[in-house]
Write a protein that holds these residues in place. Structure first.
Motif, PDB file in Angstrom:
ATOM      1  N   MET A   1       0.826  -1.205   0.000  1.00  0.00           N
ATOM      2  CA  MET A   1       0.000   0.000   0.000  1.00  0.00           C
ATOM      3  C   MET A   1       0.862   1.258   0.000  1.00  0.00           C
ATOM      4  O   MET A   1       0.485   2.273  -0.591  1.00  0.00           O
ATOM      5  CB  MET A   1      -0.941  -0.022   1.206  1.00  0.00           C
ATOM      6  CG  MET A   1      -2.015  -1.089   1.103  1.00  0.00           C
ATOM      7  SD  MET A   1      -3.278  -0.989   2.399  1.00  0.00           S
ATOM      8  CE  MET A   1      -2.296  -1.350   3.844  1.00  0.00           C
ATOM      9  N   ASN A   2       2.021   1.200   0.665  1.00  0.00           N
ATOM     10  CA  ASN A   2       2.932   2.348   0.632  1.00  0.00           C
ATOM     11  C   ASN A   2       3.411   2.633  -0.795  1.00  0.00           C
ATOM     12  O   ASN A   2       3.604   3.783  -1.180  1.00  0.00           O
ATOM     13  CB  ASN A   2       4.133   2.105   1.548  1.00  0.00           C
ATOM     14  CG  ASN A   2       3.797   2.292   3.010  1.00  0.00           C
ATOM     15  OD1 ASN A   2       2.782   2.888   3.359  1.00  0.00           O
ATOM     16  ND2 ASN A   2       4.633   1.767   3.890  1.00  0.00           N
ATOM     17  N   TYR A   3       3.610   1.570  -1.555  1.00  0.00           N
ATOM     18  CA  TYR A   3       4.045   1.724  -2.945  1.00  0.00           C
ATOM     19  C   TYR A   3       3.032   2.527  -3.753  1.00  0.00           C
ATOM     20  O   TYR A   3       3.386   3.325  -4.619  1.00  0.00           O
ATOM     21  CB  TYR A   3       4.261   0.356  -3.581  1.00  0.00           C
ATOM     22  CG  TYR A   3       4.504   0.393  -5.065  1.00  0.00           C
ATOM     23  CD1 TYR A   3       5.760   0.723  -5.577  1.00  0.00           C
ATOM     24  CD2 TYR A   3       3.470   0.123  -5.963  1.00  0.00           C
ATOM     25  CE1 TYR A   3       5.979   0.773  -6.943  1.00  0.00           C
ATOM     26  CE2 TYR A   3       3.674   0.173  -7.332  1.00  0.00           C
ATOM     27  CZ  TYR A   3       4.936   0.497  -7.824  1.00  0.00           C
ATOM     28  OH  TYR A   3       5.148   0.556  -9.180  1.00  0.00           O
ATOM     29  N   THR A   4       1.748   2.346  -3.460  1.00  0.00           N
ATOM     30  CA  THR A   4       0.700   3.045  -4.207  1.00  0.00           C
ATOM     31  C   THR A   4       0.481   4.479  -3.716  1.00  0.00           C
ATOM     32  O   THR A   4      -0.254   5.226  -4.357  1.00  0.00           O
ATOM     33  CB  THR A   4      -0.635   2.296  -4.096  1.00  0.00           C
ATOM     34  OG1 THR A   4      -1.142   2.426  -2.761  1.00  0.00           O
ATOM     35  CG2 THR A   4      -0.478   0.820  -4.446  1.00  0.00           C
ATOM     36  N   HIS A   5       1.061   4.835  -2.578  1.00  0.00           N
ATOM     37  CA  HIS A   5       0.872   6.153  -1.962  1.00  0.00           C
ATOM     38  C   HIS A   5      -0.592   6.407  -1.601  1.00  0.00           C
ATOM     39  O   HIS A   5      -1.010   7.555  -1.446  1.00  0.00           O
ATOM     40  CB  HIS A   5       1.386   7.274  -2.865  1.00  0.00           C
ATOM     41  CG  HIS A   5       2.831   7.125  -3.223  1.00  0.00           C
ATOM     42  ND1 HIS A   5       3.853   7.372  -2.339  1.00  0.00           N
ATOM     43  CD2 HIS A   5       3.430   6.718  -4.373  1.00  0.00           C
ATOM     44  CE1 HIS A   5       5.014   7.142  -2.926  1.00  0.00           C
ATOM     45  NE2 HIS A   5       4.790   6.745  -4.152  1.00  0.00           N
ATOM     46  N   GLY A   6      -1.370   5.310  -1.441  1.00  0.00           N
ATOM     47  CA  GLY A   6      -2.771   5.468  -1.071  1.00  0.00           C
ATOM     48  C   GLY A   6      -2.945   6.060   0.312  1.00  0.00           C
ATOM     49  O   GLY A   6      -3.885   6.823   0.565  1.00  0.00           O
TER      50      GLY A   6
ATOM     51  N   TYR B   1      -4.593  -3.602  -7.635  1.00  0.00           N
ATOM     52  CA  TYR B   1      -3.493  -2.837  -8.215  1.00  0.00           C
ATOM     53  C   TYR B   1      -3.157  -3.311  -9.622  1.00  0.00           C
ATOM     54  O   TYR B   1      -2.767  -2.509 -10.484  1.00  0.00           O
ATOM     55  CB  TYR B   1      -2.255  -2.927  -7.325  1.00  0.00           C
ATOM     56  CG  TYR B   1      -2.471  -2.431  -5.904  1.00  0.00           C
ATOM     57  CD1 TYR B   1      -3.478  -1.516  -5.610  1.00  0.00           C
ATOM     58  CD2 TYR B   1      -1.663  -2.874  -4.857  1.00  0.00           C
ATOM     59  CE1 TYR B   1      -3.683  -1.070  -4.314  1.00  0.00           C
ATOM     60  CE2 TYR B   1      -1.852  -2.424  -3.560  1.00  0.00           C
ATOM     61  CZ  TYR B   1      -2.874  -1.531  -3.284  1.00  0.00           C
ATOM     62  OH  TYR B   1      -3.077  -1.085  -2.010  1.00  0.00           O
ATOM     63  N   ALA B   2      -3.325  -4.618  -9.854  1.00  0.00           N
ATOM     64  CA  ALA B   2      -3.073  -5.140 -11.201  1.00  0.00           C
ATOM     65  C   ALA B   2      -4.111  -4.624 -12.180  1.00  0.00           C
ATOM     66  O   ALA B   2      -3.784  -4.206 -13.302  1.00  0.00           O
ATOM     67  CB  ALA B   2      -3.066  -6.665 -11.171  1.00  0.00           C
TER      68      ALA B   2
ATOM     69  N   TRP C   1       4.090  -6.352 -12.162  1.00  0.00           N
ATOM     70  CA  TRP C   1       4.103  -7.452 -11.181  1.00  0.00           C
ATOM     71  C   TRP C   1       5.394  -7.431 -10.378  1.00  0.00           C
ATOM     72  O   TRP C   1       5.382  -7.618  -9.154  1.00  0.00           O
ATOM     73  CB  TRP C   1       3.923  -8.792 -11.879  1.00  0.00           C
ATOM     74  CG  TRP C   1       4.184  -9.939 -10.945  1.00  0.00           C
ATOM     75  CD1 TRP C   1       5.275 -10.741 -10.884  1.00  0.00           C
ATOM     76  CD2 TRP C   1       3.309 -10.377  -9.896  1.00  0.00           C
ATOM     77  NE1 TRP C   1       5.158 -11.647  -9.870  1.00  0.00           N
ATOM     78  CE2 TRP C   1       3.954 -11.454  -9.243  1.00  0.00           C
ATOM     79  CE3 TRP C   1       2.056  -9.972  -9.432  1.00  0.00           C
ATOM     80  CZ2 TRP C   1       3.384 -12.128  -8.159  1.00  0.00           C
ATOM     81  CZ3 TRP C   1       1.487 -10.645  -8.347  1.00  0.00           C
ATOM     82  CH2 TRP C   1       2.150 -11.703  -7.739  1.00  0.00           C
ATOM     83  N   GLN C   2       6.525  -7.190 -11.048  1.00  0.00           N
ATOM     84  CA  GLN C   2       7.804  -7.177 -10.358  1.00  0.00           C
ATOM     85  C   GLN C   2       7.852  -6.058  -9.318  1.00  0.00           C
ATOM     86  O   GLN C   2       8.349  -6.249  -8.203  1.00  0.00           O
ATOM     87  CB  GLN C   2       8.951  -6.997 -11.369  1.00  0.00           C
ATOM     88  CG  GLN C   2      10.350  -7.021 -10.757  1.00  0.00           C
ATOM     89  CD  GLN C   2      10.672  -8.327 -10.060  1.00  0.00           C
ATOM     90  OE1 GLN C   2      10.249  -9.403 -10.520  1.00  0.00           O
ATOM     91  NE2 GLN C   2      11.394  -8.259  -8.953  1.00  0.00           N
ATOM     92  N   ALA C   3       7.317  -4.890  -9.657  1.00  0.00           N
ATOM     93  CA  ALA C   3       7.322  -3.765  -8.720  1.00  0.00           C
ATOM     94  C   ALA C   3       6.449  -4.059  -7.499  1.00  0.00           C
ATOM     95  O   ALA C   3       6.830  -3.777  -6.360  1.00  0.00           O
ATOM     96  CB  ALA C   3       6.838  -2.499  -9.415  1.00  0.00           C
ATOM     97  N   LEU C   4       5.263  -4.645  -7.745  1.00  0.00           N
ATOM     98  CA  LEU C   4       4.360  -4.976  -6.645  1.00  0.00           C
ATOM     99  C   LEU C   4       4.962  -6.066  -5.762  1.00  0.00           C
ATOM    100  O   LEU C   4       4.878  -5.999  -4.525  1.00  0.00           O
ATOM    101  CB  LEU C   4       3.002  -5.424  -7.192  1.00  0.00           C
ATOM    102  CG  LEU C   4       2.192  -4.363  -7.952  1.00  0.00           C
ATOM    103  CD1 LEU C   4       0.928  -4.971  -8.531  1.00  0.00           C
ATOM    104  CD2 LEU C   4       1.847  -3.193  -7.038  1.00  0.00           C
TER     105      LEU C   4
END
Length: 439
Positions: A78-83, A274-275, A282-285
């Motif tokens: 979730m941090n990756y998405t900045h949500g 997210y997909a 996929w690699q980033a997630l």
């Protein structure tokens, strides 16, 4: 082999080293080693390995380890998405300053009553950005998330904590009362003094009516704050944070309080969402999830040695020794207060909350029935002692999970909050003494 007072030395050493060094893992290792030397002499290493195996297979450790890795991975995702940042921006419209941020934190804690581990992690992680934005120290946030975790779980009779106590309350000593475990639990809720005091105190600290300790207001989490300001490569949405969190909570409740089930469902929903939204490759997630899971590793290692020390103390006879030592002090009027002191201090020093409560309950119930003490008040003292230990123990599980979620140093948090925890403990003790004479 009778060791007498020596059985408490490993635990006392852990507490002393934790306070002096402000570390968690090393003092626990020293305590475990000393306990194994006392038990097995030159065979201490084999004893340590054996107790480590027992700790690793303990259902409590297994649950917290799986839940911790899974939820931390979800937080990383979730941090990756900045949500969370977007959620903070929207929530900020309802918040005017530090006091209202504290109130919102307290309300969020109530929404997470179902499980103390989820409560500690989710509340601290969810409100971290809001705390930063409105200058509420993260140690205050961590204190609120930790001190309400078990406290709120015991006040609602549909949680894992309440189910556990219903089970141990249903024993032969209380059979003459004609109530099952559920009835005894419901009858004793009004005497859960420490949980009630702790919940009120967290609200007062959150809205700045009761001052936080100087150490809690000292802001030292600069590294953790900086990581919130990562450059965005896509447009964040609050739903990227809110939906997975809501799924975790809903799935946990629908799954009968199974936090691991809730986390797994939340992870699946997050990856799928997210997909579909093409938030990242996929690699980033995958990398974000694994990096997030890795952040909880020090906490899980610490918890492993905590459970190992619990195993060592059980063989040393730590709890039995303390209970026997206090028996001469017990009278009908003072029994609930004495039980609260014994249970809370053992839980605080050993990190074994349920184990201590399970051992003390039959003894306390027998003494209450035979001595004419208020049984419900005595049961409330047992629950209160366990909740105090959970919230105040220097190497406690929810303590460290809440600190990890908020991005603060666990040792600094646990030492900083101790004055408030013991203030609540003192208030609860005074009330147990008073109620022992009037209830």
């Amino acid at each position: 082999m009778e060791l007498g007072f020596l059985v408490v030395v490993p635990t006392l050493l852990v507490l002393a080293l934790a306070i002096v060094t402000r570390r968690e893992i090393e003092p626990l290792i020293v305590g475990c080693l000393l306990g194994c030397i006392m038990l097995s002499g030159t065979g201490f290493l084999q004893a340590l390995i054996g107790h480590g195996y027992a700790a690793m297979t303990d259902p409590g450790f297994t649950m917290v380890a799986i839940a911790s890795f899974g939820f931390s991975g979800l937080i990383g995702l979730m941090n990756y998405t900045h949500g969370a940042e977007k959620f903070s921006e929207k929530s900020a419209l309802l918040i005017k300053g530090e006091r209202s941020a504290g109130l919102m934190t307290w309300l969020v804690c109530w929404a997470l009553f179902v499980d103390d581990y989820m409560h500690a992690l989710v509340a601290s992680a969810t409100m971290k950005n809001i705390a930063d934005r409105f200058h509420m120290p993260r140690k205050v946030l961590t204190y609120m998330a930790n001190s309400t975790a078990a406290a709120m779980a015991v006040l609602v009779p549909t949680t894992v904590w309440s189910s556990f106590f219903m089970g141990i309350f249903e024993n032969e000593y209380l059979a003459p009362l004609g109530l099952n475990g559920y009835g005894l639990y419901i009858g004793s809720i009004k005497f859960f003094i420490y949980p009630i005091v702790a919940i009120v105190m967290t609200l007062l600290v959150g809205i700045k009516v009761l001052p936080a300790t100087k150490a809690m207001r000292a802001q030292t989490e600069t590294a953790a704050m900086a990581e919130d300001n990562v450059a965005r490569s896509f447009e964040p949405k609050a739903s990227y944070f809110v939906l997975p969190m809501a799924v975790v909570i809903a799935a946990t409740i629908l799954g009968g309080g199974d936090i691991i089930f809730g986390i797994y469902v939340g992870i699946i929903v997050a990856f799928a969402m997210y997909a579909i939204k093409r938030v990242g490759t996929w690699q980033a997630l995958r990398t974000a999830f694994l990096d997030g899971a890795g952040t909880i590793l020090p906490t899980v290692i610490m918890l492993f040695f905590t459970f190992t020390l619990v195993q060592v103390n059980a063989e040393l006879g730590f709890t039995e020794y303390v209970v026997e030592l206090a028996k001469p002090l017990m009278s009908a009027n003072l029994l609930p207060a004495v039980i609260f002191v014994i249970c809370s201090l053992i839980c605080f020093s050993s990190g074994s909350y349920w184990g201590t409560a399970a051992l003390i309950t039959p003894i306390a119930c027998a003494l209450a029935i035979s001595g004419g003490a208020n049984v419900f008040l005595t049961l409330g003292a047992i629950v209160s002692g366990a909740v105090f230990g959970s919230s105040a123990c220097l190497f406690g599980d929810t303590n460290n999970l809440a600190a990890s979620g908020a991005g603060v140093n666990p040792s600094e948090h646990t030492v900083a909050q101790l004055p408030l925890c013991f203030l609540g403990w003192g208030i609860a003790l005074a009330l147990f003494i008073l109620l022992g004479f009037v209830a």
